[in-house]
Design a protein around this motif. Structure first.
Motif, PDB file in Angstrom:
ATOM      1  N   HIS A  87      17.759  68.589 -11.369  1.00 54.43           N
ATOM      2  CA  HIS A  87      17.481  67.299 -10.740  1.00 54.43           C
ATOM      3  C   HIS A  87      18.720  66.417 -10.855  1.00 54.43           C
ATOM      4  O   HIS A  87      19.594  66.657 -11.689  1.00 54.43           O
ATOM      5  CB  HIS A  87      16.301  66.590 -11.422  1.00 54.43           C
ATOM      6  CG  HIS A  87      14.988  67.251 -11.171  1.00 54.43           C
ATOM      7  ND1 HIS A  87      14.420  67.341  -9.921  1.00 54.43           N
ATOM      8  CD2 HIS A  87      14.131  67.869 -12.014  1.00 54.43           C
ATOM      9  CE1 HIS A  87      13.260  67.972 -10.015  1.00 54.43           C
ATOM     10  NE2 HIS A  87      13.066  68.319 -11.270  1.00 54.43           N
ATOM     11  N   CYS A 128      16.497  61.246  -6.580  1.00 56.58           N
ATOM     12  CA  CYS A 128      17.031  62.524  -7.048  1.00 56.58           C
ATOM     13  C   CYS A 128      18.174  62.921  -6.114  1.00 56.58           C
ATOM     14  O   CYS A 128      18.030  62.872  -4.896  1.00 56.58           O
ATOM     15  CB  CYS A 128      15.937  63.585  -7.038  1.00 56.58           C
ATOM     16  SG  CYS A 128      16.518  65.209  -7.585  1.00 56.58           S
ATOM     17  N   ASN A 188      19.894  65.923  -6.311  1.00 60.06           N
ATOM     18  CA  ASN A 188      20.048  67.376  -6.161  1.00 60.06           C
ATOM     19  C   ASN A 188      18.813  67.945  -5.493  1.00 60.06           C
ATOM     20  O   ASN A 188      17.699  67.668  -5.942  1.00 60.06           O
ATOM     21  CB  ASN A 188      20.234  68.059  -7.518  1.00 60.06           C
ATOM     22  CG  ASN A 188      21.683  68.178  -7.870  1.00 60.06           C
ATOM     23  OD1 ASN A 188      22.339  67.167  -8.114  1.00 60.06           O
ATOM     24  ND2 ASN A 188      22.187  69.382  -7.862  1.00 60.06           N
ATOM     25  N   CYS A 213      15.783  69.740  -4.981  1.00 59.89           N
ATOM     26  CA  CYS A 213      14.982  70.409  -5.998  1.00 59.89           C
ATOM     27  C   CYS A 213      13.726  71.072  -5.450  1.00 59.89           C
ATOM     28  O   CYS A 213      13.152  71.932  -6.113  1.00 59.89           O
ATOM     29  CB  CYS A 213      14.630  69.437  -7.124  1.00 59.89           C
ATOM     30  SG  CYS A 213      13.830  67.922  -6.584  1.00 59.89           S
ATOM     31  N   HIS A 230      11.772  67.072  -2.269  1.00 55.51           N
ATOM     32  CA  HIS A 230      12.921  66.439  -2.929  1.00 55.51           C
ATOM     33  C   HIS A 230      13.087  64.982  -2.514  1.00 55.51           C
ATOM     34  O   HIS A 230      13.329  64.115  -3.350  1.00 55.51           O
ATOM     35  CB  HIS A 230      14.159  67.256  -2.577  1.00 55.51           C
ATOM     36  CG  HIS A 230      15.454  66.587  -2.827  1.00 55.51           C
ATOM     37  ND1 HIS A 230      15.877  66.210  -4.090  1.00 55.51           N
ATOM     38  CD2 HIS A 230      16.442  66.221  -1.979  1.00 55.51           C
ATOM     39  CE1 HIS A 230      17.072  65.655  -3.993  1.00 55.51           C
ATOM     40  NE2 HIS A 230      17.427  65.631  -2.736  1.00 55.51           N
ATOM     41  N   MET A 250      11.300  62.151  -4.274  1.00 59.00           N
ATOM     42  CA  MET A 250      11.607  61.909  -5.678  1.00 59.00           C
ATOM     43  C   MET A 250      12.456  60.646  -5.776  1.00 59.00           C
ATOM     44  O   MET A 250      13.693  60.695  -5.795  1.00 59.00           O
ATOM     45  CB  MET A 250      12.329  63.135  -6.242  1.00 59.00           C
ATOM     46  CG  MET A 250      12.275  63.208  -7.738  1.00 59.00           C
ATOM     47  SD  MET A 250      12.725  64.832  -8.318  1.00 59.00           S
ATOM     48  CE  MET A 250      12.920  64.442 -10.041  1.00 59.00           C
TER      49      MET A 250
HETATM   50 CU   LIG Z   1      14.678  66.388  -8.096  1.00 64.40          CU
END
Ligand SMILES: [Cu+2]
Length: 157
Positions: free
Chosen positions: A101, A136, A138, A140, A144, A147
């Motif tokens: 993350h 976030c 990255n 994920c 995603h 997030m």
């Molecule tokens: Cu994430």
């Protein structure tokens, strides 16, 4: 081999290559770094603590949300005062090897990665008042982009 297309997409890992499966030796699951005193492993342990003008956030990153304080009305919001020194201790409780993350606050020019099982800390001074989205950074999972959360910085009077 001929390269058909190449594009910079850092830090999201969209590049792909073919390799024989028996060449890959992976660690399937990581452990939580329990030696780190800032690690939290359950939502009930998440919290935001104030010590003078320092604010310590003990939060979780998991697909596909941040939990900074599970007891709060908005567990994905960090509220501080302008001038506070903020420490965001984030534990990635997704333990699969490829679920890294990220945590970024664009307007503060902040970004960090949190590897599976890792607790990583980001430290900054909240010197801009306002409402700042955090997210976030990255890729994920398919969710995603859900997030996200907010940093709220109350202005000095
Ligand atoms: Cu994430």
């Amino acid at each position: 081999m001929e390269i058909i297309q190449s594009a910079p997409v850092d830090p999201e890992p969209h590049y792909a290559q073919m390799i024989k499966a028996d060449k890959i030796k992976t660690i399937p699951i990581y452990d939580i770094d329990k030696k780190n005193p800032a690690a939290v492993t359950k939502a009930e342990e998440t919290r935001i603590e104030r010590k003078g003008n320092e604010v310590h956030v003990y939060g979780l990153a998991m697909r596909s949300k941040f939990i900074f304080d599970a007891k709060a009305k908005r567990p994905d919001v960090i509220e501080v005062n302008e001038g506070d020194k903020v420490f965001i201790h984030l534990t990635n409780v997704d333990l699969d090897q490829d679920i890294t993350h990220g945590f970024g606050i664009n307007k503060y020019d902040l970004n960090m990665e949190v590897q599976p099982g890792q607790t990583n800390t980001l430290e900054f001074t909240a010197n801009k008042a306002g409402t700042f989205p955090l997210y976030c950074t990255n890729f994920c999972s398919a969710l995603h982009q859900e997030m996200t959360g907010y940093l709220l910085v109350k202005p000095k009077k």
